[in-house]
Every structure is written in structure tokens, then in C-alpha cells.
Scaffold this motif. Sequence first.
Motif, PDB file in Angstrom:
ATOM      1  N   LYS A   1       0.841  -1.207   0.000  1.00 47.73           N
ATOM      2  CA  LYS A   1       0.000   0.000   0.000  1.00 47.73           C
ATOM      3  C   LYS A   1       0.875   1.255   0.000  1.00 47.73           C
ATOM      4  O   LYS A   1       0.584   2.228  -0.693  1.00 47.73           O
ATOM      5  CB  LYS A   1      -0.904  -0.040   1.240  1.00 47.73           C
ATOM      6  CG  LYS A   1      -2.174   0.714   1.112  1.00 47.73           C
ATOM      7  CD  LYS A   1      -3.039   0.459   2.340  1.00 47.73           C
ATOM      8  CE  LYS A   1      -4.411   1.028   2.117  1.00 47.73           C
ATOM      9  NZ  LYS A   1      -5.286   0.839   3.250  1.00 47.73           N
ATOM     10  N   PHE A   2       1.950   1.209   0.780  1.00 46.92           N
ATOM     11  CA  PHE A   2       2.889   2.322   0.867  1.00 46.92           C
ATOM     12  C   PHE A   2       3.525   2.585  -0.505  1.00 46.92           C
ATOM     13  O   PHE A   2       3.597   3.724  -0.963  1.00 46.92           O
ATOM     14  CB  PHE A   2       3.964   2.017   1.915  1.00 46.92           C
ATOM     15  CG  PHE A   2       5.027   3.064   2.031  1.00 46.92           C
ATOM     16  CD1 PHE A   2       4.770   4.278   2.647  1.00 46.92           C
ATOM     17  CD2 PHE A   2       6.299   2.845   1.512  1.00 46.92           C
ATOM     18  CE1 PHE A   2       5.752   5.244   2.762  1.00 46.92           C
ATOM     19  CE2 PHE A   2       7.282   3.799   1.618  1.00 46.92           C
ATOM     20  CZ  PHE A   2       7.009   5.002   2.245  1.00 46.92           C
ATOM     21  N   ILE A   3       3.958   1.539  -1.167  1.00 46.33           N
ATOM     22  CA  ILE A   3       4.598   1.665  -2.477  1.00 46.33           C
ATOM     23  C   ILE A   3       3.593   2.159  -3.522  1.00 46.33           C
ATOM     24  O   ILE A   3       3.923   3.003  -4.361  1.00 46.33           O
ATOM     25  CB  ILE A   3       5.245   0.326  -2.895  1.00 46.33           C
ATOM     26  CG1 ILE A   3       6.415   0.026  -1.961  1.00 46.33           C
ATOM     27  CG2 ILE A   3       5.710   0.368  -4.341  1.00 46.33           C
ATOM     28  CD1 ILE A   3       6.992  -1.364  -2.097  1.00 46.33           C
ATOM     29  N   LYS A   4       2.346   1.659  -3.453  1.00 47.82           N
ATOM     30  CA  LYS A   4       1.314   2.127  -4.384  1.00 47.82           C
ATOM     31  C   LYS A   4       1.069   3.621  -4.220  1.00 47.82           C
ATOM     32  O   LYS A   4       0.739   4.313  -5.179  1.00 47.82           O
ATOM     33  CB  LYS A   4       0.005   1.365  -4.169  1.00 47.82           C
ATOM     34  CG  LYS A   4      -0.032   0.009  -4.815  1.00 47.82           C
ATOM     35  CD  LYS A   4      -1.416  -0.594  -4.668  1.00 47.82           C
ATOM     36  CE  LYS A   4      -1.513  -1.885  -5.434  1.00 47.82           C
ATOM     37  NZ  LYS A   4      -2.864  -2.463  -5.360  1.00 47.82           N
ATOM     38  N   GLY A   5       1.217   4.118  -3.003  1.00 43.78           N
ATOM     39  CA  GLY A   5       1.028   5.544  -2.741  1.00 43.78           C
ATOM     40  C   GLY A   5       1.963   6.401  -3.586  1.00 43.78           C
ATOM     41  O   GLY A   5       1.577   7.483  -4.043  1.00 43.78           O
ATOM     42  N   PHE A   6       3.196   5.930  -3.797  1.00 48.02           N
ATOM     43  CA  PHE A   6       4.128   6.656  -4.650  1.00 48.02           C
ATOM     44  C   PHE A   6       3.611   6.704  -6.086  1.00 48.02           C
ATOM     45  O   PHE A   6       3.723   7.722  -6.765  1.00 48.02           O
ATOM     46  CB  PHE A   6       5.525   6.019  -4.617  1.00 48.02           C
ATOM     47  CG  PHE A   6       6.306   6.356  -3.388  1.00 48.02           C
ATOM     48  CD1 PHE A   6       6.967   7.568  -3.273  1.00 48.02           C
ATOM     49  CD2 PHE A   6       6.373   5.460  -2.331  1.00 48.02           C
ATOM     50  CE1 PHE A   6       7.691   7.885  -2.135  1.00 48.02           C
ATOM     51  CE2 PHE A   6       7.091   5.759  -1.191  1.00 48.02           C
ATOM     52  CZ  PHE A   6       7.747   6.974  -1.087  1.00 48.02           C
ATOM     53  N   GLY A   7       3.042   5.600  -6.541  1.00 42.94           N
ATOM     54  CA  GLY A   7       2.467   5.556  -7.886  1.00 42.94           C
ATOM     55  C   GLY A   7       1.351   6.563  -8.046  1.00 42.94           C
ATOM     56  O   GLY A   7       1.266   7.258  -9.074  1.00 42.94           O
TER      57      GLY A   7
END
Length: 115
Positions: free
Chosen positions: A3-9
Motif C-alpha cells: 500500500k505504501f509503495i502504491k502511494g508513490f504511484g
Amino acid sequence: MLKFIKGFGYAFSGIGYAFKTQLNFKFHIAALLVTAIAGWYFALSINEWLWIIAAAAIVLITELLNTAIEVLVDLVSPNFNPKAKIIKDAAAGGVLIAAIGAAIIGLIIFIPKIF
């Protein structure tokens, strides 16, 4: 963690949207590139770079927030509404103040180096 990594996207998607659709955002990016080249040419000090980075970040942040506000206002008020106009104008005013502040910082840093 995913979820954290998707936030960057999502964040990069928002920046991409602003770059693709907002002429002023493109202008600010171009101004930042010219300023960075000038900063490299004039060998700015660490403190001068910090001021340039802070000013550029404030301008880009306000431009992104302005874009978000404009899209939100268009979503909730697709027809002309005087209050919607005030909201959009105030958000644009925030960008203008940030840009004027950044220009003043740039002038204070670069004018002595040019002359």
C-alpha cells in the motif's frame, strides 16, 4: 508495505496529470531547470541551493494543490458559480504569491553573481 509503495504511484500519477494538463506547471518546471543550470554555472553555495530548492518546492506544491482544487471544484460545481470562481481564484492567488516569492529569492541570489 505494498500500500505504501502504491502511494508513490498515485503521487507520481498526480504529478504527471499536472504536467500533462497544466501549462503553468510546465512553465514552473522549465523555470526550475533554467534555475538549476544557472545555479550550477554560478556554483551556488549549499545555503543558496537550499533557498532555491525550498522556493521551487513551494511553487510546485502550490501548483499541484491549485490543480487539485480546480478539479474538485469542477466536479462539485460543473456549472458557473460565483463561489466556485472565488475558490479557484484564491487557489491561483496562492500560486502567484509563491511564484513571486521564488522569483525574489532567485533575484537576491543571482543578481550579485551576474554583476
